[in-house]
Write an enzyme that holds these catalytic residues in place. Structure first.
Site, PDB file in Angstrom:
ATOM      1  N   GLU A 104       8.879 -14.712  16.284  1.00 58.34           N
ATOM      2  CA  GLU A 104       7.546 -15.221  16.631  1.00 58.34           C
ATOM      3  C   GLU A 104       7.361 -16.603  16.002  1.00 58.34           C
ATOM      4  O   GLU A 104       6.242 -17.084  15.843  1.00 58.34           O
ATOM      5  CB  GLU A 104       6.453 -14.246  16.221  1.00 58.34           C
ATOM      6  CG  GLU A 104       6.424 -13.855  14.763  1.00 58.34           C
ATOM      7  CD  GLU A 104       5.230 -12.985  14.421  1.00 58.34           C
ATOM      8  OE1 GLU A 104       4.102 -13.392  14.728  1.00 58.34           O
ATOM      9  OE2 GLU A 104       5.437 -11.898  13.852  1.00 58.34           O
TER      10      GLU A 104
ATOM     11  N   CYS B 105       5.684  -9.122  15.225  1.00 59.65           N
ATOM     12  CA  CYS B 105       6.748  -8.562  14.368  1.00 59.65           C
ATOM     13  C   CYS B 105       7.516  -7.434  15.047  1.00 59.65           C
ATOM     14  O   CYS B 105       8.481  -6.900  14.479  1.00 59.65           O
ATOM     15  CB  CYS B 105       6.145  -8.053  13.065  1.00 59.65           C
ATOM     16  SG  CYS B 105       5.213  -9.297  12.173  1.00 59.65           S
TER      17      CYS B 105
ATOM     18  N   HIS C  28       7.450  -1.182   8.747  1.00 60.07           N
ATOM     19  CA  HIS C  28       7.277  -2.633   8.772  1.00 60.07           C
ATOM     20  C   HIS C  28       6.436  -3.032   7.549  1.00 60.07           C
ATOM     21  O   HIS C  28       5.421  -2.399   7.265  1.00 60.07           O
ATOM     22  CB  HIS C  28       6.567  -3.032  10.076  1.00 60.07           C
ATOM     23  CG  HIS C  28       6.089  -4.449  10.071  1.00 60.07           C
ATOM     24  ND1 HIS C  28       6.924  -5.503   9.788  1.00 60.07           N
ATOM     25  CD2 HIS C  28       4.853  -4.986  10.290  1.00 60.07           C
ATOM     26  CE1 HIS C  28       6.230  -6.631   9.842  1.00 60.07           C
ATOM     27  NE2 HIS C  28       4.975  -6.345  10.143  1.00 60.07           N
TER      28      HIS C  28
HETATM   29  N1  COA Z   1      -4.960  -5.745  -9.762  1.00 60.91           N
HETATM   30  C1  COA Z   1      -4.476  -4.818  -8.887  1.00 60.91           C
HETATM   31  N2  COA Z   1      -4.870  -4.731  -7.592  1.00 60.91           N
HETATM   32  C2  COA Z   1      -5.770  -5.611  -7.143  1.00 60.91           C
HETATM   33  C3  COA Z   1      -6.338  -6.598  -7.993  1.00 60.91           C
HETATM   34  C4  COA Z   1      -5.882  -6.645  -9.349  1.00 60.91           C
HETATM   35  N3  COA Z   1      -6.357  -7.558 -10.210  1.00 60.91           N
HETATM   36  N4  COA Z   1      -7.199  -7.326  -7.266  1.00 60.91           N
HETATM   37  C5  COA Z   1      -7.213  -6.807  -6.010  1.00 60.91           C
HETATM   38  N5  COA Z   1      -6.353  -5.776  -5.944  1.00 60.91           N
HETATM   39  C6  COA Z   1      -6.035  -4.965  -4.769  1.00 60.91           C
HETATM   40  C7  COA Z   1      -7.239  -4.588  -3.935  1.00 60.91           C
HETATM   41  O1  COA Z   1      -7.920  -3.468  -4.475  1.00 60.91           O
HETATM   42  C8  COA Z   1      -6.583  -4.296  -2.607  1.00 60.91           C
HETATM   43  O2  COA Z   1      -5.994  -3.023  -2.636  1.00 60.91           O
HETATM   44  P1  COA Z   1      -6.156  -2.019  -1.374  1.00 60.91           P
HETATM   45  O3  COA Z   1      -5.552  -2.711  -0.195  1.00 60.91           O
HETATM   46  O4  COA Z   1      -5.381  -0.816  -1.787  1.00 60.91           O
HETATM   47  O5  COA Z   1      -7.622  -1.799  -1.192  1.00 60.91           O
HETATM   48  C9  COA Z   1      -5.430  -5.301  -2.550  1.00 60.91           C
HETATM   49  O6  COA Z   1      -5.241  -5.739  -3.902  1.00 60.91           O
HETATM   50  C10 COA Z   1      -5.729  -6.513  -1.678  1.00 60.91           C
HETATM   51  O7  COA Z   1      -6.931  -7.061  -2.098  1.00 60.91           O
HETATM   52  P2  COA Z   1      -8.015  -7.582  -1.032  1.00 60.91           P
HETATM   53  O8  COA Z   1      -9.129  -8.215  -1.761  1.00 60.91           O
HETATM   54  O9  COA Z   1      -8.304  -6.508  -0.043  1.00 60.91           O
HETATM   55  O10 COA Z   1      -7.091  -8.706  -0.353  1.00 60.91           O
HETATM   56  P3  COA Z   1      -7.417  -9.948   0.489  1.00 60.91           P
HETATM   57  O11 COA Z   1      -8.702  -9.812   1.204  1.00 60.91           O
HETATM   58  O12 COA Z   1      -7.264 -11.135  -0.386  1.00 60.91           O
HETATM   59  O13 COA Z   1      -6.213  -9.941   1.561  1.00 60.91           O
HETATM   60  C11 COA Z   1      -4.804  -9.096   3.297  1.00 60.91           C
HETATM   61  C12 COA Z   1      -5.343  -8.875   1.879  1.00 60.91           C
HETATM   62  C13 COA Z   1      -3.713  -8.081   3.598  1.00 60.91           C
HETATM   63  C14 COA Z   1      -5.950  -8.926   4.292  1.00 60.91           C
HETATM   64  C15 COA Z   1      -4.244 -10.544   3.389  1.00 60.91           C
HETATM   65  O14 COA Z   1      -3.170 -10.697   2.510  1.00 60.91           O
HETATM   66  C16 COA Z   1      -3.771 -10.924   4.775  1.00 60.91           C
HETATM   67  O15 COA Z   1      -4.579 -11.355   5.609  1.00 60.91           O
HETATM   68  N6  COA Z   1      -2.445 -10.828   5.048  1.00 60.91           N
HETATM   69  C17 COA Z   1      -1.872 -11.248   6.309  1.00 60.91           C
HETATM   70  C18 COA Z   1      -2.034 -10.227   7.422  1.00 60.91           C
HETATM   71  C19 COA Z   1      -1.205  -8.993   7.222  1.00 60.91           C
HETATM   72  O16 COA Z   1      -0.201  -9.008   6.551  1.00 60.91           O
HETATM   73  N7  COA Z   1      -1.633  -7.885   7.842  1.00 60.91           N
HETATM   74  C20 COA Z   1      -0.942  -6.618   7.719  1.00 60.91           C
HETATM   75  C21 COA Z   1      -0.815  -5.825   9.004  1.00 60.91           C
HETATM   76  S1  COA Z   1       0.214  -6.626  10.180  1.00 60.91           S
END
Ligand code: COA
Length: 390
Positions: free
Chosen positions: A80, A112, A234
């Protein structure tokens, strides 16, 4: 009976590594959010003279050095991160590898997921003629906006697989669980170098796709959950595999019958995440780098074990299928090669990583010589991309 599946598999990645501790310090974020919250420790970054083609050719060359090219009449390139709207990235790989002209090559896309449709198409070709072998390559560079939630999940890598009869690594079984639902969770519009992503939606869309694929696998006559020894998912970030395992437990009423079985599944999740924690997201290659990681790092002898593989591509398409690990699988590959490759990457500062991130362009250019891999992207001349074997 002739069995068909993955005969051999190999991985390549970018020249550089960014440590997420450094990114966390720059972003003012607790590093445990990345290590524990997302399950990521490092990310691979490509040099200016690397791209999906050079990584793909490197992975394939390492594989073909063992297997030779006899019987290969098809090359499928899943990505992609396409470098052209018309010409398949596989045409350059075909040339770089010195493959004969009586070979068909093409590129496949569905976020993916496309590596899995390439694998399924390859199984079909081999089942028509078991003397043929198909080279399947999945190669991607995950690039999100700087300072976005997706940034710490970026990465780069390629996996090459040789699909054939009487495979030495993994026999792929015939049943698949399929699921498609049009959804705007993640996409990359024409002209954009970074993906547009609704991260929270992508996580729920992934888990719904897993439920749908599981139901379809059962309806299609696939194995019960108790008959699957290890699951590989994945891994856009490795914590996603843990979320998926929890979902599978919820919908199946439990994937482990006792404490020992539960521990085995925990070991498998950790083993399948080992390389992905260091590569970052490799999109189409992510599930298959997870497979290599499991084969190299699971403490148990996996001979005869049934693996479940879950492939998800945003947008969205998913597939859940199974395979049986073959006797002698540990003799096929050097299980220390990928860890060495990851250790040898050159460390990047955050400042240099940000410069590289912003410098991606499809304009005419001549690239500096940086990569240590056997192939390099020389540059673009009159809008045509040029590559060379180093
Ligand atoms: N210590 C430990 N864990 C922590 C933490 C800390 N200090 N701070 C946050 N976390 C945890 C949160 O509790 C959360 O856990 P959970 O998912 O089990 O609830 C995790 O870290 C992620 O934190 P969050 O605030 O939800 O993350 P974010 O909003 O910054 O972004 C994604 C997370 C996945 C949405 C982001 O990385 C993203 O957009 N990724 C790209 C898209 C992707 O990969 N999608 C997946 C499906 S294809």
């Amino acid at each position: 009976m002739t069995t068909i599946g993955i005969h051999d598999i190999e991985l390549a990645t970018g020249h550089y590594v960014l440590h997420l501790d450094d990114l966390a310090a720059y972003n003012g974020v607790d590093p445990m959010k990345y290590h524990a919250g997302l399950g990521q420790d490092e990310m691979s970054v490509v040099a200016p003279d690397e791209d999906i083609v050079t990584m793909a050719a490197s992975a394939a060359a390492a594989l073909l050095a063992r297997t030779g090219t006899a019987g290969i009449r098809t090359v499928f390139f899943a990505t992609e991160t396409g470098v052209d709207q018309s010409k398949a990235a596989a045409t350059w790989v075909h040339k770089l590898l010195g493959l004969p002209q009586n070979v068909r090559v093409t590129e496949l896309k569905q976020a993916c997921y496309a590596g899995t449709v390439a694998l399924q198409a390859a199984l079909g070709i081999v089942s028509r003629n078991p003397a043929e072998r198909v080279l399947v390559i999945a190669s991607d560079i995950a690039r999100y906006e700087l300072d976005s939630p997706g940034e710490p999940t970026q990465g780069a890598g390629a996996v090459a697989m040789l699909i054939g009869a009487n495979p030495a690594l993994l026999e792929i079984e015939p049943h698949s669980g399929l699921f498609t639902a049009e959804v705007d969770d993640f996409w990359r519009p024409n002209g954009s170098n970074t993906a547009v992503v609704d991260g929270k939606l992508s996580v729920s869309a992934y888990l719904d796709a897993l439920s749908g694929s599981w139901e379809d696998l059962q309806a299609a006559g696939g194995p019960a959950v108790s008959e699957i020894d290890r699951m590989i998912y994945h891994q856009p970030f490795t914590k996603m595999a843990r979320k998926a395992q929890t979902r599978l437990r919820e919908i199946t009423g439990g994937t482990a019958q006792n404490d020992a079985a539960l521990q085995t599944q925990e070991d498998a999740l950790a083993a399948a995440a080992s390389y992905n924690r260091r590569l970052g997201n490799t999109y189409t290659a992510s599930l298959y780098s997870g497979l290599i990681s499991l084969l190299d790092n699971d403490p148990a002898d996996l001979t005869g074990k049934r693996l479940g593989l879950f492939s998800y591509g945003s947008g969205s398409v998913s597939e859940l299928f199974t395979g049986i690990v073959q006797d002698g699988y540990r003799q096929v590959r050097d299980s220390s090669r990928v860890a060495k490759l990851l250790d040898e990457r050159e460390k990047l500062s955050v400042a240099r990583y940000r410069e590289l991130h912003e410098s991606v362009s499809y304009a005419d250019c001549v690239t500096p010589k940086v990569t240590a891999s056997p192939f390099r992207y020389v540059g673009t001349s009159d809008q045509a991309r040029k590559y060379e074997r180093v």
